[in-house]
Design an enzyme around this catalytic site. Sequence first.
Site, PDB file in Angstrom:
ATOM      1  N   PHE A   1       5.271 -12.058  62.487  1.00  0.00           N
ATOM      2  CA  PHE A   1       5.215 -10.620  62.243  1.00  0.00           C
ATOM      3  C   PHE A   1       4.059 -10.019  63.048  1.00  0.00           C
ATOM      4  O   PHE A   1       3.202  -9.320  62.517  1.00  0.00           O
ATOM      5  CB  PHE A   1       5.045 -10.332  60.750  1.00  0.00           C
ATOM      6  CG  PHE A   1       6.175 -10.840  59.906  1.00  0.00           C
ATOM      7  CD1 PHE A   1       7.351 -10.120  59.783  1.00  0.00           C
ATOM      8  CD2 PHE A   1       6.074 -12.062  59.248  1.00  0.00           C
ATOM      9  CE1 PHE A   1       8.410 -10.604  59.011  1.00  0.00           C
ATOM     10  CE2 PHE A   1       7.118 -12.545  58.474  1.00  0.00           C
ATOM     11  CZ  PHE A   1       8.294 -11.813  58.352  1.00  0.00           C
ATOM     12  N   LEU A   2       4.039 -10.323  64.336  1.00  0.00           N
ATOM     13  CA  LEU A   2       2.942  -9.908  65.199  1.00  0.00           C
ATOM     14  C   LEU A   2       3.257  -8.573  65.850  1.00  0.00           C
ATOM     15  O   LEU A   2       4.347  -8.377  66.388  1.00  0.00           O
ATOM     16  CB  LEU A   2       2.697 -10.956  66.294  1.00  0.00           C
ATOM     17  CG  LEU A   2       2.450 -12.396  65.822  1.00  0.00           C
ATOM     18  CD1 LEU A   2       2.259 -13.304  67.030  1.00  0.00           C
ATOM     19  CD2 LEU A   2       1.238 -12.449  64.904  1.00  0.00           C
TER      20      LEU A   2
ATOM     21  N   LYS B   1      12.801 -11.622  58.513  1.00  0.00           N
ATOM     22  CA  LYS B   1      12.294 -11.116  59.786  1.00  0.00           C
ATOM     23  C   LYS B   1      13.137  -9.951  60.290  1.00  0.00           C
ATOM     24  O   LYS B   1      12.621  -8.890  60.668  1.00  0.00           O
ATOM     25  CB  LYS B   1      12.279 -12.249  60.821  1.00  0.00           C
ATOM     26  CG  LYS B   1      12.077 -11.815  62.255  1.00  0.00           C
ATOM     27  CD  LYS B   1      10.706 -11.219  62.494  1.00  0.00           C
ATOM     28  CE  LYS B   1      10.506 -10.934  63.980  1.00  0.00           C
ATOM     29  NZ  LYS B   1       9.193 -10.372  64.277  1.00  0.00           N
TER      30      LYS B   1
ATOM     31  N   ASN C   1      11.859  -5.784  60.576  1.00  0.00           N
ATOM     32  CA  ASN C   1      11.870  -4.989  61.808  1.00  0.00           C
ATOM     33  C   ASN C   1      12.911  -3.878  61.763  1.00  0.00           C
ATOM     34  O   ASN C   1      12.676  -2.770  62.255  1.00  0.00           O
ATOM     35  CB  ASN C   1      12.107  -5.894  63.013  1.00  0.00           C
ATOM     36  CG  ASN C   1      10.832  -6.583  63.470  1.00  0.00           C
ATOM     37  OD1 ASN C   1       9.754  -6.319  62.962  1.00  0.00           O
ATOM     38  ND2 ASN C   1      10.965  -7.477  64.430  1.00  0.00           N
TER      39      ASN C   1
ATOM     40  N   PHE D   1       4.437   4.235  60.520  1.00  0.00           N
ATOM     41  CA  PHE D   1       5.748   4.322  61.165  1.00  0.00           C
ATOM     42  C   PHE D   1       6.461   5.641  60.876  1.00  0.00           C
ATOM     43  O   PHE D   1       7.679   5.706  60.851  1.00  0.00           O
ATOM     44  CB  PHE D   1       6.635   3.134  60.778  1.00  0.00           C
ATOM     45  CG  PHE D   1       6.173   1.834  61.375  1.00  0.00           C
ATOM     46  CD1 PHE D   1       6.635   1.406  62.599  1.00  0.00           C
ATOM     47  CD2 PHE D   1       5.232   1.051  60.720  1.00  0.00           C
ATOM     48  CE1 PHE D   1       6.180   0.226  63.166  1.00  0.00           C
ATOM     49  CE2 PHE D   1       4.770  -0.133  61.280  1.00  0.00           C
ATOM     50  CZ  PHE D   1       5.257  -0.547  62.507  1.00  0.00           C
TER      51      PHE D   1
ATOM     52  N   CYS E   1      11.128  -6.510  70.250  1.00  0.00           N
ATOM     53  CA  CYS E   1      11.580  -6.852  68.891  1.00  0.00           C
ATOM     54  C   CYS E   1      12.574  -5.862  68.304  1.00  0.00           C
ATOM     55  O   CYS E   1      13.715  -6.222  68.020  1.00  0.00           O
ATOM     56  CB  CYS E   1      10.368  -6.983  67.969  1.00  0.00           C
ATOM     57  SG  CYS E   1       9.280  -8.371  68.373  1.00  0.00           S
TER      58      CYS E   1
ATOM     59  N   LYS F   1      16.281  -5.451  69.971  1.00  0.00           N
ATOM     60  CA  LYS F   1      17.169  -6.618  69.893  1.00  0.00           C
ATOM     61  C   LYS F   1      17.381  -7.084  68.456  1.00  0.00           C
ATOM     62  O   LYS F   1      18.452  -7.608  68.123  1.00  0.00           O
ATOM     63  CB  LYS F   1      16.659  -7.761  70.773  1.00  0.00           C
ATOM     64  CG  LYS F   1      15.535  -8.594  70.256  1.00  0.00           C
ATOM     65  CD  LYS F   1      15.203  -9.724  71.222  1.00  0.00           C
ATOM     66  CE  LYS F   1      14.088 -10.615  70.716  1.00  0.00           C
ATOM     67  NZ  LYS F   1      14.409 -11.346  69.487  1.00  0.00           N
TER      68      LYS F   1
ATOM     69  N   LYS G   1       4.442   0.715  74.259  1.00  0.00           N
ATOM     70  CA  LYS G   1       3.445   1.161  73.297  1.00  0.00           C
ATOM     71  C   LYS G   1       2.080   0.881  73.906  1.00  0.00           C
ATOM     72  O   LYS G   1       1.972   0.142  74.899  1.00  0.00           O
ATOM     73  CB  LYS G   1       3.598   0.426  71.960  1.00  0.00           C
ATOM     74  CG  LYS G   1       3.384  -1.071  72.039  1.00  0.00           C
ATOM     75  CD  LYS G   1       3.520  -1.747  70.679  1.00  0.00           C
ATOM     76  CE  LYS G   1       2.337  -1.472  69.790  1.00  0.00           C
ATOM     77  NZ  LYS G   1       2.365  -2.286  68.539  1.00  0.00           N
TER      78      LYS G   1
ATOM     79  N   ARG H   1       9.543  -3.847  78.123  1.00  0.00           N
ATOM     80  CA  ARG H   1      10.914  -4.075  77.678  1.00  0.00           C
ATOM     81  C   ARG H   1      11.396  -2.908  76.820  1.00  0.00           C
ATOM     82  O   ARG H   1      10.778  -2.541  75.832  1.00  0.00           O
ATOM     83  CB  ARG H   1      11.010  -5.394  76.902  1.00  0.00           C
ATOM     84  CG  ARG H   1      10.962  -6.616  77.794  1.00  0.00           C
ATOM     85  CD  ARG H   1      10.897  -7.905  77.017  1.00  0.00           C
ATOM     86  NE  ARG H   1       9.579  -8.126  76.426  1.00  0.00           N
ATOM     87  CZ  ARG H   1       9.217  -9.239  75.786  1.00  0.00           C
ATOM     88  NH1 ARG H   1      10.096 -10.219  75.634  1.00  0.00           N
ATOM     89  NH2 ARG H   1       8.004  -9.353  75.290  1.00  0.00           N
TER      90      ARG H   1
END
Length: 437
Positions: free
Chosen positions: A150-151, A205, A209, A250, A261, A264, A322, A329
């Site tokens: 979760f980086l 996961k 996301n 967010f 992340c 995809k 960011k 990407r």
Amino acid sequence: MKIAVVGTGYVGLVTGTCFAETGNKVVCVDIDAEKVKKLSAGEITIYEPGLEKIFLRNLREGRLQFTTSLQEGIEEAQIIFLALPTPPGEDGSADLRYVLGVAGELGGLLTDYKVIVDKSTVPVGTAEKVHNAIAARYKGAFDVVSNPEFLREGVAVDDFMKPDRVVIGTRSDRARQIMSDLYAPFVRQGNPVIFMDEKSAELTKYAANSFLATKISFMNEIAQLCERMGADVDMVRRGIGSDERIGKRFLFPGIGYGGSCFPKDVQALIHSAEEVNYDFSILKAVESVNERQKKHLIPKIRQYFKNNLKGVRLALWGLAFKPNTDDIREAPALHLIEALTAEGATIMAFDPEAMNNVKKLLGDTIQYASNPYQALEGADALVIATEWSEFRTPDFDRISNTINNKVIFDGRNLFDVKQMKSMGYHYESVGRGTDAA
């Protein structure tokens, strides 16, 4: 402990370095001989704040090593992390060829018990597939564990060293104890290590996301309404973000999410749902909103220049998806470049870290500046695509004296609307209306 990390991309390099930082002996394996040569010589291959310092320290002290040999890498390891790419296929599904390929190789190399850990973001059921690929060639004891990362790019070292939580999917008591011992130094302040079955860990996961991507897209939809209704999205954001059930993070509108992340993972979860005959309609809408949002500034720019961008010269601040990363990407800036240049505009861009990656991708399609103000020379307007800190408080006098027109299209809402109007700028942002001088 002795650890092998297979794959030295973003996740693998951060994982290997951070485990070495707590005293483990880590060997990282990669098939790219040139990359292994660079890493072994102390040349870090990604930009991530805080990583280079601990990378060099652990390399120097012998706790971090690199090799192209899988056999050499796993020989002494008790735990083998698979940090391999899982790129999206044409249908949005995660491509497991690298993960399962290495699993098959491991089956021919294992000689004693080891814990094999899926660190890559993988679809539900992958741990079972990895187990079967190994078991086809190795009949001894081993366990396959799911341990999603979760980086956040830009703060990945802090996220790894001080995790909010550690999720571990295993039904093996032996593997559970080994993983508990491994992560003990990282959760001394009491943040939880959450054990669950492998499939639940894999889904966790994707769910995390996809939910964050949903929050971003929801606020971008609210921003669209604000522009049409005369409301201010910053006020709305503060109003709902103070509700502890929603939270403040967010909720910042902009020109869409990108990176390795969110895009995809949203696609992969939609595809996984389709495989079990479920229509994940919310995520399909999230994906659609994000694609539209990346183009949000285009009509504003087009309208200002009276639907004719031929010969228009634009300065572009920000290329990375960011701040605090060189990752491009799915970067919204790339979509802006494609659309604007297709209509005849020329672009001079600046980014603190990502320009080399864009040069490799786009070549001389655009021009590149050595600093933000050089990008403004001869420009008819400034476009902001990434919220780097150094862009937040620029020298507006210098901007005014350099740019042809005092015009800014801000895709990240960096500046105050009233202040920009008072300085005589035509300033357009996201969800906050338009203030023309």
